[in-house]
Design a protein around this motif. Structure first.
Motif, PDB file in Angstrom:
ATOM      1  N   GLN A  97     -51.121 -92.551  19.620  1.00 56.99           N
ATOM      2  CA  GLN A  97     -51.466 -93.381  18.471  1.00 56.99           C
ATOM      3  C   GLN A  97     -51.724 -92.555  17.205  1.00 56.99           C
ATOM      4  N   TRP A  98     -51.802 -91.246  17.349  1.00 59.52           N
ATOM      5  CA  TRP A  98     -52.039 -90.394  16.178  1.00 59.52           C
ATOM      6  C   TRP A  98     -50.881 -90.448  15.191  1.00 59.52           C
ATOM      7  N   ILE A  99     -49.739 -90.958  15.651  1.00 58.92           N
ATOM      8  CA  ILE A  99     -48.600 -91.076  14.737  1.00 58.92           C
ATOM      9  C   ILE A  99     -48.951 -91.938  13.525  1.00 58.92           C
ATOM     10  N   LYS A 100     -49.904 -92.866  13.707  1.00 58.63           N
ATOM     11  CA  LYS A 100     -50.329 -93.710  12.592  1.00 58.63           C
ATOM     12  C   LYS A 100     -50.953 -92.890  11.466  1.00 58.63           C
ATOM     13  N   ASN A 101     -51.453 -91.704  11.800  1.00 53.16           N
ATOM     14  CA  ASN A 101     -52.132 -90.883  10.802  1.00 53.16           C
ATOM     15  C   ASN A 101     -51.176 -90.160   9.863  1.00 53.16           C
ATOM     16  N   VAL A 102     -49.864 -90.313  10.076  1.00 52.66           N
ATOM     17  CA  VAL A 102     -48.915 -89.737   9.111  1.00 52.66           C
ATOM     18  C   VAL A 102     -49.068 -90.407   7.752  1.00 52.66           C
ATOM     19  N   PHE A 103     -49.680 -91.603   7.728  1.00 52.45           N
ATOM     20  CA  PHE A 103     -49.951 -92.249   6.439  1.00 52.45           C
ATOM     21  C   PHE A 103     -50.853 -91.375   5.572  1.00 52.45           C
ATOM     22  N   VAL A 104     -51.687 -90.552   6.189  1.00 47.99           N
ATOM     23  CA  VAL A 104     -52.566 -89.648   5.444  1.00 47.99           C
ATOM     24  C   VAL A 104     -51.740 -88.630   4.659  1.00 47.99           C
ATOM     25  N   LEU A 105     -50.581 -88.282   5.180  1.00 48.12           N
ATOM     26  CA  LEU A 105     -49.751 -87.240   4.574  1.00 48.12           C
ATOM     27  C   LEU A 105     -48.829 -87.772   3.482  1.00 48.12           C
ATOM     28  N   ALA A 106     -48.734 -89.096   3.346  1.00 48.94           N
ATOM     29  CA  ALA A 106     -47.819 -89.675   2.347  1.00 48.94           C
ATOM     30  C   ALA A 106     -48.118 -89.181   0.930  1.00 48.94           C
ATOM     31  N   PRO A 107     -49.382 -89.146   0.487  1.00 52.02           N
ATOM     32  CA  PRO A 107     -49.645 -88.699  -0.891  1.00 52.02           C
ATOM     33  C   PRO A 107     -49.192 -87.273  -1.179  1.00 52.02           C
ATOM     34  N   VAL A 108     -49.386 -86.335  -0.240  1.00 52.92           N
ATOM     35  CA  VAL A 108     -49.003 -84.948  -0.513  1.00 52.92           C
ATOM     36  C   VAL A 108     -47.484 -84.816  -0.621  1.00 52.92           C
ATOM     37  N   VAL A 109     -46.754 -85.693   0.075  1.00 51.50           N
ATOM     38  CA  VAL A 109     -45.295 -85.675  -0.004  1.00 51.50           C
ATOM     39  C   VAL A 109     -44.820 -86.293  -1.302  1.00 51.50           C
TER      40      VAL A 109
ATOM     41  N   ARG B  59     -55.496 -79.064   2.891  1.00 48.97           N
ATOM     42  CA  ARG B  59     -56.461 -80.151   2.815  1.00 48.97           C
ATOM     43  C   ARG B  59     -55.871 -81.436   3.406  1.00 48.97           C
ATOM     44  N   ALA B  60     -54.583 -81.660   3.183  1.00 45.16           N
ATOM     45  CA  ALA B  60     -53.929 -82.838   3.762  1.00 45.16           C
ATOM     46  C   ALA B  60     -53.897 -82.739   5.286  1.00 45.16           C
ATOM     47  N   ALA B  61     -53.627 -81.525   5.796  1.00 43.76           N
ATOM     48  CA  ALA B  61     -53.610 -81.328   7.252  1.00 43.76           C
ATOM     49  C   ALA B  61     -54.995 -81.553   7.848  1.00 43.76           C
ATOM     50  N   LEU B  62     -56.032 -81.111   7.136  1.00 42.94           N
ATOM     51  CA  LEU B  62     -57.397 -81.336   7.611  1.00 42.94           C
ATOM     52  C   LEU B  62     -57.717 -82.826   7.616  1.00 42.94           C
ATOM     53  N   ALA B  63     -57.280 -83.536   6.575  1.00 42.08           N
ATOM     54  CA  ALA B  63     -57.508 -84.986   6.524  1.00 42.08           C
ATOM     55  C   ALA B  63     -56.801 -85.680   7.686  1.00 42.08           C
ATOM     56  N   PHE B  64     -55.593 -85.214   8.015  1.00 39.89           N
ATOM     57  CA  PHE B  64     -54.863 -85.754   9.173  1.00 39.89           C
ATOM     58  C   PHE B  64     -55.675 -85.545  10.450  1.00 39.89           C
ATOM     59  N   ALA B  65     -56.207 -84.329  10.628  1.00 44.66           N
ATOM     60  CA  ALA B  65     -57.008 -84.025  11.815  1.00 44.66           C
ATOM     61  C   ALA B  65     -58.277 -84.869  11.863  1.00 44.66           C
ATOM     62  N   VAL B  66     -58.868 -85.108  10.692  1.00 47.59           N
ATOM     63  CA  VAL B  66     -60.083 -85.934  10.607  1.00 47.59           C
ATOM     64  C   VAL B  66     -59.812 -87.330  11.159  1.00 47.59           C
ATOM     65  N   PHE B  67     -58.698 -87.924  10.757  1.00 47.19           N
ATOM     66  CA  PHE B  67     -58.400 -89.286  11.215  1.00 47.19           C
ATOM     67  C   PHE B  67     -57.947 -89.308  12.674  1.00 47.19           C
ATOM     68  N   CYS B  68     -57.382 -88.211  13.166  1.00 49.49           N
ATOM     69  CA  CYS B  68     -57.076 -88.142  14.606  1.00 49.49           C
ATOM     70  C   CYS B  68     -58.380 -88.191  15.398  1.00 49.49           C
ATOM     71  N   ALA B  69     -59.377 -87.416  14.956  1.00 43.66           N
ATOM     72  CA  ALA B  69     -60.670 -87.406  15.645  1.00 43.66           C
ATOM     73  C   ALA B  69     -61.360 -88.758  15.523  1.00 43.66           C
TER      74      ALA B  69
END
Length: 286
Positions: A13-25, A38-48
């Protein structure tokens, strides 16, 4: 037990967290190492945070899950992962998510807290309220995008936010239809307030809205000026195919698995997603 515990975290279900990476792209910050970190850390935050929510929900619903033909195999419901371990892990992951979010700034911390709060309310109350249940789940996707933008930080297009909202509603309404046809109403009481015809109408509305929002974002003057090209509109057919394929899986396949789990193992969907990602990267990093 380790494998069962990892399965309880729902990493698929962590695939849903790719939405976190949309702004940096879409903000063309992929070459900015600090922003990417920072975007990668935000992704990890939402995985946790997401895993903490899944553990908490499975812990609360374990008795009901044991009466469900599929959910009874979940590690907590099956008794493979002890409730005490699940509770401790949920608390620890939630605390780690908040601590890491704090390092990304007050705005991200507040958004993660809101995400966790909405999910706690959903688990206890909101999941019983028709339409509100769908809106609550969909809000998680929107929070991910806003948090990803705040983590960099960068402004995010209103069209992109609208597209995210409509796409999230499309995914959740489609999931409700899938559950309804599987006769899951015995466990999810709110399904008694839905019907296939009503859900089909909702899916039609949000599907059209998502596609139109994305298309308008692609041709918006601000988007063209930012990317120095109008080529983003070329990705619209891939977005359409992705949505059509998802609808095909929901309506024609009608598999017992969650539609999200089906998509991540569906070769046409994965190939289409890869092509879309490559085209977006080609357009945005030039």
């Amino acid at each position: 037990m380790l494998a069962a515990f990892i399965r309880a975290l729902r990493p698929v279900q962590w695939i849903k967290n790719v939405f976190v990476l949309a702004p940096v792209v879409f903000a063309q910050r992929l070459a900015d190492v600090a922003a990417l970190g920072r975007a990668a850390l935000a992704f990890a935050v939402f995985c946790a945070a997401a895993s903490a929510v899944y553990l908490w929900n499975d812990l609360r619903d374990r008795e009901e899950d044991r009466r469900h033909p599929l959910k009874r195999h979940r590690p907590i419901a099956a008794g493979v992962v002890p409730p005490a371990l699940a509770a401790a892990a949920a608390g620890l992951l939630g605390a780690l998510a908040l601590a890491a979010a704090w390092r990304l700034g007050d705005a991200v911390l507040a958004l993660v807290a809101v995400y966790l709060g909405i999910n706690l309310l959903y688990s206890r109350w909101l999941k019983r309220l028709v339409i509100v249940d769908v809106m609550a789940v969909a809000s998680g996707y929107l929070i991910r995008v806003v948090a990803g933008a705040q983590a960099i930080p960068v402004a995010v297009s209103s069209w992109l936010l609208l597209c995210t909202l409509f796409l999230a509603l499309f995914l959740v309404f489609s999931k409700r239809r899938h559950e309804l046809l599987l006769n899951d109403g015995g466990q999810r009481a709110v399904l008694s307030h839905y019907s296939p015809a009503f859900l089909d109408q909702m899916i039609n509305v949000v599907t059209a809205s998502a596609v139109v929002s994305y298309a308008l974002y692609a041709v918006d003057d601000a988007t063209v000026a930012r990317f120095g090209s109008d080529r983003l509109v070329w990705t619209v057919p891939l977005v359409l195919f992705g949505i059509f394929r998802y609808l095909y899986l929901v309506y024609q396949r009608q598999e017992a698995r969650n539609p999200t789990e089906t998509v991540v193992t569906d070769p046409p969907s994965l190939i289409n997603l890869l092509l879309w990602a490559l085209m977006v990267l080609w357009i945005t990093v030039r």
